[in-house]
Scaffold this active site. Structure first.
Site, short mmCIF file in Angstrom:
data_model
loop_
_atom_site.label_atom_id
_atom_site.label_comp_id
_atom_site.label_asym_id
_atom_site.label_seq_id
_atom_site.Cartn_x
_atom_site.Cartn_y
_atom_site.Cartn_z
N GLU A 149 0.88 -1.20 -0.05
CA GLU A 149 0.14 0.05 0.21
C GLU A 149 0.77 1.17 -0.05
O GLU A 149 0.39 2.19 -0.43
CB GLU A 149 -1.02 0.06 1.24
CG GLU A 149 -1.99 -0.83 1.02
CD GLU A 149 -2.98 -0.98 2.32
OE1 GLU A 149 -3.95 -0.13 2.22
OE2 GLU A 149 -2.89 -2.19 2.92
N HIS A 170 8.06 -26.28 4.11
CA HIS A 170 7.46 -27.57 3.42
C HIS A 170 6.92 -27.12 2.03
O HIS A 170 5.99 -27.99 1.41
CB HIS A 170 6.44 -28.04 4.52
CG HIS A 170 7.06 -28.34 5.77
ND1 HIS A 170 7.41 -29.54 5.90
CD2 HIS A 170 7.00 -27.57 6.98
CE1 HIS A 170 7.82 -29.61 7.22
NE2 HIS A 170 7.59 -28.55 7.67
N LYS A 173 -13.44 0.05 -4.90
CA LYS A 173 -14.71 0.09 -4.03
C LYS A 173 -15.72 0.94 -4.91
O LYS A 173 -16.93 0.64 -4.68
CB LYS A 173 -14.42 0.94 -2.71
CG LYS A 173 -13.29 0.01 -1.64
CD LYS A 173 -13.41 0.86 -0.33
CE LYS A 173 -12.39 0.14 0.67
NZ LYS A 173 -12.25 0.65 1.80
C1 F6R Z 1 -6.01 1.87 3.65
C2 F6R Z 1 -6.15 0.32 3.97
C3 F6R Z 1 -7.21 -0.55 3.41
C4 F6R Z 1 -8.60 -0.40 4.39
C5 F6R Z 1 -9.64 -1.39 3.77
C6 F6R Z 1 -10.84 -1.47 4.75
O1 F6R Z 1 -5.03 2.31 4.22
O2 F6R Z 1 -5.20 -0.05 4.84
O3 F6R Z 1 -6.53 -2.02 3.56
O4 F6R Z 1 -8.32 -0.60 5.93
O5 F6R Z 1 -9.95 -1.02 2.32
O6 F6R Z 1 -11.37 -0.02 4.84
P1 F6R Z 1 -11.72 0.25 6.43
O7 F6R Z 1 -10.40 0.11 7.25
O8 F6R Z 1 -12.12 1.70 6.45
O9 F6R Z 1 -12.77 -0.71 6.63
#
Ligand code: F6R
Length: 312
Positions: A200, A216, A307
């Site tokens: 990330e 393994h 998303k």
């Molecule tokens: C971004 C990150 C992502 C979010 C994930 C879920 O920094 O780490 O892995 O954590 O998309 O979003 P949240 O944490 O807001 O539920």
């Protein structure tokens, strides 16, 4: 992100007031979340050794452990998998506590008179580990599910400039290579935490595995390396003697097969501080790697685009 990383110790200190006064009764704990929010569950499972902790990274909730206390954790409060887990917990009248900086998760908790811990907004979920895990520890501690956690000296340890320096040293080793990151099974959150930070922050692939399982299967892949890898092994002083022996033997074998490898030892006094300090080295290593690659470590446009795509 530099400022956020510099403030990580402060974050851990200020989180110590969050999640106080919630009454629950449960023997088992289930963390529902994904990404950086679920990762707080992995860390909780590692440090809260006396509790039965499970992490659920999917829609809904598993049938197993209906009596477990559910923490529905989403930093933004708007992640659909976590909202679906919370909805199921409310429907089935399971004991549940929501944790978010706001969003639909907070609204849902308020509407159903469900306990909710509001944490400060404004950082990336992966940089909010203190806000995400310390309130859970507070709830578990106040309700006698785990013993007292030693958080007193954490800020000072996390602010040690040697942590950033070590991160910088490791970033130089990883530049231009695909990191393969290993830790012991009991400290699996370290290799996985480093892997996701590299993904990330530096925006490149990295892969994680655990000792002894990797002995393994993955180890065989060094026979015909078809990628340009660098192997980092994160070892803890409380890993068992046999596991520590495996670290040395694994390194020796990787080098005999022509691979590049180094062992990084966890640093810090207690278990919790070793986990936090070592993850913080990973924060800085991935941050410095991002700078070397000329990318901004902060935004994760690909996750946001994905998303949005799902939402449309
Ligand atoms: C971004 C990150 C992502 C979010 C994930 C879920 O920094 O780490 O892995 O954590 O998309 O979003 P949240 O944490 O807001 O539920």
């Amino acid at each position: 992100m530099e400022k956020t990383l510099q403030n990580f110790g402060k974050q851990c200190e200020s989180a110590q007031t969050l999640g106080r006064g919630i009454r629950v009764s449960a023997q088992r704990v289930l963390i529902a979340g994904v990404g950086g929010s679920a990762f707080a569950g992995d860390v909780l499972r590692t440090v809260a050794q006396e509790a039965d902790v499970y992490v659920h990274r999917d829609y809904g909730l598993p049938r197993l452990g209906k009596d477990a206390l559910v923490f529905a954790v989403s930093y933004s409060g708007n992640t659909e998998e976590t909202l679906s887990a919370l909805q199921q917990a409310i429907q089935e009248k399971r004991p549940v506590v929501g944790i978010s900086s706001g969003g639909k998760l907070e609204e849902l908790c308020l509407a159903h008179h469900t306990d909710h811990i509001k944490i400060p907004a404004g950082v990336q979920p992966r940089n909010a580990l203190g806000y995400l895990i310390i309130p859970m520890l507070n709830v578990l501690e106040e309700n006698g599910i785990v013993g007292k956690q030693e958080l007193g000296g954490l800020r000072k340890e996390l602010e040690d400039p040697a942590i950033r320096k070590e991160g910088k040293r490791i970033a130089a080793l990883l530049e231009g290579k695909t990191p393969l990151i290993y830790s012991s099974e009991r400290m699996a959150c370290l290799s996985y935490g480093w892997k996701t930070r590299v993904n990330e922050n530096a925006k490149v692939h990295a892969f994680a595995h655990r000792v002894p399982e990797l002995n393994h299967n993955e180890l065989v892949g060094y026979t015909k390396k078809i990628g340009n890898f660098y192997t980092l092994m994160i070892r803890d002083r409380e890993d068992s003697t046999r596991v520590r022996k495996r670290f040395d033997a694994t390194k020796k074998m990787i080098e005999e097969l022509g691979g590049e490898c180094c062992i990084v030892d966890t640093r810090g006094s207690g278990l919790l501080s070793r986990v936090f300090n070592t993850l913080h080295i990973g924060d800085w290593a991935s941050y410095e790697l991002a700078l070397r690659y000329g990318v901004d470590p902060e935004p994760v446009h690909v996750i946001e685009r994905f998303k949005k795509e799902l939402g449309s």
